[in-house]
Design an enzyme around this catalytic site. Structure first.
Site, PDB file in Angstrom:
ATOM      1  CG  ASP A  87       5.734 -68.318  51.800  1.00 17.18           C
ATOM      2  OD1 ASP A  87       4.838 -68.269  50.941  1.00 17.18           O
ATOM      3  OD2 ASP A  87       5.788 -67.555  52.777  1.00 17.18           O
ATOM      4  CB  SER A 115       0.621 -63.127  55.590  1.00 13.55           C
ATOM      5  OG  SER A 115       0.447 -63.148  54.203  1.00 13.55           O
ATOM      6  CG  HIS A 173       2.115 -67.633  53.114  1.00 14.90           C
ATOM      7  ND1 HIS A 173       3.179 -66.777  52.914  1.00 14.90           N
ATOM      8  CD2 HIS A 173       1.068 -66.844  53.478  1.00 14.90           C
ATOM      9  CE1 HIS A 173       2.788 -65.530  53.130  1.00 14.90           C
ATOM     10  NE2 HIS A 173       1.513 -65.546  53.484  1.00 14.90           N
TER      11      HIS A 173
HETATM   12  C1  MLT Z   1       0.584 -59.141  50.768  1.00 13.42           C
HETATM   13  O1  MLT Z   1      -0.191 -58.821  49.886  1.00 13.42           O
HETATM   14  O2  MLT Z   1       0.814 -58.475  51.776  1.00 13.42           O
HETATM   15  C2  MLT Z   1       1.304 -60.445  50.578  1.00 13.42           C
HETATM   16  O3  MLT Z   1       1.161 -60.881  49.267  1.00 13.42           O
HETATM   17  C3  MLT Z   1       0.820 -61.481  51.529  1.00 13.42           C
HETATM   18  C4  MLT Z   1      -0.640 -61.733  51.378  1.00 13.42           C
HETATM   19  O4  MLT Z   1      -1.418 -61.045  51.999  1.00 13.42           O
HETATM   20  O5  MLT Z   1      -1.024 -62.650  50.644  1.00 13.42           O
END
Ligand code: MLT
Length: 206
Positions: free
Chosen positions: A158, A108, A189
């Site tokens: 996701d 992520s 996700h």
């Molecule tokens: C981010 O901010 O890098 C992406 O939206 C993934 C997350 O951290 O939720």
């Protein structure tokens, strides 16, 4: 394994026991820390050295690797700056611990900064597994990714990463010369057993 602060990143380090294994750089998601991905690292690359820094940005009380303006909208200036800081840390600490260039395994937010490392500082990584990554830059810089292996694992359901965004990242990395293995697993996700199996198989080929 202890959390230690050096060269400005709190991090965990587990020395490798198998010299044939490429070290892993573990990059957690929003709200995680340096301990989060250690069990995953041990599972998918037994015997590999594990280096796991904690992101230095706080969103409320949640550590991240760079600032965002809103969900999925990144502060690209901050992302650039943080990417260079992380790259400098990887170089310094790898020298200190006697490590070869690692393969990043990012989840992520950690996958997004790993993608940014590939595009801005490719020399610090041997390759990267990007779990639920999206395109870090609206206009991605050119980079020479010849010889870099990249695995991109996306979730079919996701809610955070649109399918076309992940596809755009795969295309960007491949057009810069990376050998990209992009798979979509039938989940959201969060990570599933399918991710772990695909990641382990991909790492075993390194
Ligand atoms: C981010 O901010 O890098 C992406 O939206 C993934 C997350 O951290 O939720």
């Amino acid at each position: 394994m202890d959390a230690v602060a050096t060269t400005s990143f709190i991090h965990a380090f587990e020395p490798g026991t198998d010299a044939n294994r490429t070290p892993l750089l573990l990059l957690h998601g929003t709200g995680g820390d340096e301990r989060d991905l250690l069990p995953l690292g041990r599972m998918v690359a037994p015997g590999a050295a594990l280096l796991s820094p904690r992101g230095q940005v706080l969103e409320g009380s949640m550590p991240r690797f760079f600032r965002r303006l809103s969900e999925g909208v990144f502060d690209e200036d901050d992302l650039r700056r943080r990417t260079h800081e992380l790259a400098d840390f990887i170089k310094d600490i790898s020298r200190q611990y006697g490590l070869a260039a690692p393969v990043a395994v990012g989840f992520s937010n950690g996958a997004n900064i790993a993608a940014s490392l590939l595009l801005l500082r490719p020399e610090v990584l041997a390759g990267a597994a990007l779990l639920r990554a999206m395109s870090p830059f609206a206009k991605p810089p050119r980079a020479d990714l010849t010889g870099k292996r990249v695995q991109l694992l996306s979730g079919a359901f996701d809610p955070i990463v649109p399918a076309d965004d992940a596809e755009r990242l795969a295309t960007t990395l491949a057009s810069n010369g990376a050998a990209v293995d992009h798979r979509t697993v039938p989940t959201g996700h969060g990570l599933s057993q399918a991710d772990i199996g695909l990641l382990k198989t991909w790492l075993d080929k390194a």
